[in-house]
Design an enzyme around this catalytic site. Sequence first.
Site, PDB file in Angstrom:
ATOM      1  N   ASP A 263      26.160   2.707  34.077  1.00 12.72           N
ATOM      2  CA  ASP A 263      25.374   3.417  33.070  1.00 12.72           C
ATOM      3  C   ASP A 263      24.349   4.323  33.760  1.00 12.72           C
ATOM      4  OD1 ASP A 263      23.654   3.762  30.572  1.00 12.72           O
ATOM      5  OD2 ASP A 263      25.148   2.344  29.829  1.00 12.72           O
TER       6      ASP A 263
ATOM      7  N   HIS B  84      18.833   4.211  28.682  1.00 13.18           N
ATOM      8  CA  HIS B  84      20.089   3.748  28.096  1.00 13.18           C
ATOM      9  C   HIS B  84      20.607   2.474  28.770  1.00 13.18           C
ATOM     10  CE1 HIS B  84      24.440   3.995  27.089  1.00 13.18           C
ATOM     11  NE2 HIS B  84      24.007   4.565  25.985  1.00 13.18           N
TER      12      HIS B  84
ATOM     13  N   SER C 111      27.576   2.924  22.097  1.00 11.04           N
ATOM     14  CA  SER C 111      26.975   2.378  23.316  1.00 11.04           C
ATOM     15  C   SER C 111      26.325   1.033  23.068  1.00 11.04           C
ATOM     16  CB  SER C 111      25.900   3.326  23.859  1.00 11.04           C
ATOM     17  OG  SER C 111      26.434   4.342  24.645  1.00 11.04           O
TER      18      SER C 111
END
Length: 787
Positions: free
Chosen positions: A179, A216, A514
């Site tokens: 990620d 994220h 996600s």
Amino acid sequence: MLNLLALVLIFSTFGFSVNANGGTQTQVTELPLAEVFGELELSSKRPTSVIVELEAESIVEAKHVGKNQTKASLKSERGKVISELKKAVKTADVNREYDYVFSGFSVELPANEIIKLAAIPGVKAVYPNVHYTADVVSAKEVTAEAFSPAMLKSAPFIGANEAWETGFTGEGVTVAVIDTGVDYTHSDLAHAFGDYKGYDFVDDDNDPQEGAGQYHGTHVSGTVAANGSIKGVAPEARLLGYRVLGPNGGSTEDVVAGIELAVQDGADVMNLSLGNTLNNPDWATSIALDWAMAEGVVAVTSNGNAGPNNWTVGSPGTSREAISVGATQLPYDSYSSVLTTGDVGYASASVMGYPSPEKLLELNGSNELVDVGLAAEADFEGKDVAGKIALISRGGFAFVDKVANAKAKGAVGVVLYNNPGATADIPVVPGLALPTIKLSIADGQKILSEYDAGNTVATFAVEFDKVVGESMASFSSRGPVTFTWMIKPDVSAPGVDIVSTFPGEGYASLQGTSMAAPHVAGAAALLLQKNPNWGTEDVKAALMNTAADVIDPTKNEVYAHNSQGAGSIRVVDALNTNTLVAPGSHSFGKFVKDSGKQVEKQSFEIKNLSNKRKTYSFDVVFAGDPAGIKVSTSNNLKVNAGKSQQVNFNVQVDTSKLEPGYYEGTIVVSDGTQTFDVPTILFVGEPDYPRVTGAFMGKQDEVQYYVGSYLPGGAEVLEYYLFEFNGGIGPIIGALGTFENAPAPFHEFLWDGSVNGEDIAPGDYVLGVYVEQAGVTEYKAYLVTKE
């Protein structure tokens, strides 16, 4: 140049013939070329980065096909190809090299030299080094003052807390998060990291700490394994972080490198909450994931945020083997709404989203409207929205950003109306920063007219209506996958308003596929803790076989397989299952005979995990019970305790009785007390995938431009039109060209930059592409830039 094309060029051989003097024809020897995939401007001199796949198998692939392969031998083979490449292309600059789950390397070279690369012996395929982004629809940080552990609703919803109570917490299982990196110092995550924390492929160092302004990967990691103020699905799992996405995203070369290293570092599960819009199973990333699964690492990917239309799944969610995950919205309270301005009502008014029920109900009563157009920063200049309602148009940028801008200027609510150029209704977007009422295109124009006439006071009446059960998020990408014709996603999980860890000891609510994928990665860790000898296909089957149907609240019927996959995961049912049916979904592929019957064979494996002999029965049902489809299989199958057995079945399709398109079905497997649903699909004739899936425009030279489109199935009629761009589709300027019998997979022509004899000024325009093929017409519009 803004290039929106995702084209696939497949060169099997290259050959041509010429007429010599005297009229005789001379055949020139054909030159074999590797397959070339992707968005590649083969006539451009622009430096272009590509991924090269070698004919020599990777170490994992070779092992699984019964061949011997070593790093040294692969390095030698790779070196030969690189040496030949540098002789042919002096400026070629090799970056990353791969050998474990993918055999090849990444290289930058002029695009017009790619054909030379494809001609080098030992090269199997060339892929674009495509751009990947973190799949987030919206993000909202939760202040320390407002945060409560009760916000973490998604893990308990899928049954994670019940799994913890029985001792399954992910202990002893390692999950790799590929990620944007991770804030491993966060107090809820620090427990999950040892001395070796992973790798940063963006900065090329051993510190995968998330970069400034990024969040994220930390959020995803918390959903997997947080264990502090909040708990992830597998709170005692070990984490490894691989930073492959920088502030502006990342590319295939780093994603593949991250997959390779995660497998070699001993990960049991990997999570890739990233993607692009390329609906094709054979890109380098998907290939690497398929072989990672073969090597025993459960690979979990997000399905993408380009829904709700079919065929919108993107790589790596298109992988044949990896578990692709769609996003659901948890059950929520639904409210009815009435909106009036003076004596004028708006029948389409409905609740789009809100930060809390209390804030939504505070909207009731009358308040002044302020028209702020698209709600960009500049649109608020000279306007006072403090304590008022912002009237906002769809278009230009994300809904959540529009509402956030209004809140930042002091607005207490929003009325958001659909843009006349829009092709879809405004979706429900839970968790918006302000209570927001949405309007249709017609009502949007009506409220603007009333506003201009001085009718600027809006009156709201909002009331609780009902509880809506778990539903598919409108943004969640849908299948099927082109070329393999597979159902995607495989499963679904919560992905709307998911609260998890945020860098710097914070927490945030995010939404996107996600956020759904790490729920599945965490669930996989729990399954592997209980069943350390399970293979990846067992984990995938357990999650798919026991998933719960998601019901479309607007139709009160089960969502299609290509929306939800096998359904929404249920951890406890997966942990307790006594039967595994693998693979967990089936595609019979295409049936293309013009008339008569075509028969295809399929099989799956049933594993009886119980300590008793079981008898299984089967039933196959296709939606709508079409007359032209018949499936035959065993009536009863006895499987001994702890054993497995293959089940063979045939499907007979009479295409003369069926309309072209795809047909979804369900294979229902029963052991007398439990049933297991296996999604299936078949295609009749030419599948209904988009006839045109992209368009492009670029400068060829000082006076000409190249214009074209991607046509997976070719086109009998192909027409291009240019429109003005005014935030949407503006007035038509004119036709650029009309063509017949354009072949697949793409079409391109040269344009002189004028329409009807008048030069078109540089700027942004809308390129309309009309296609007729196999009795189906399609019209799509793309934003392009004339340089």
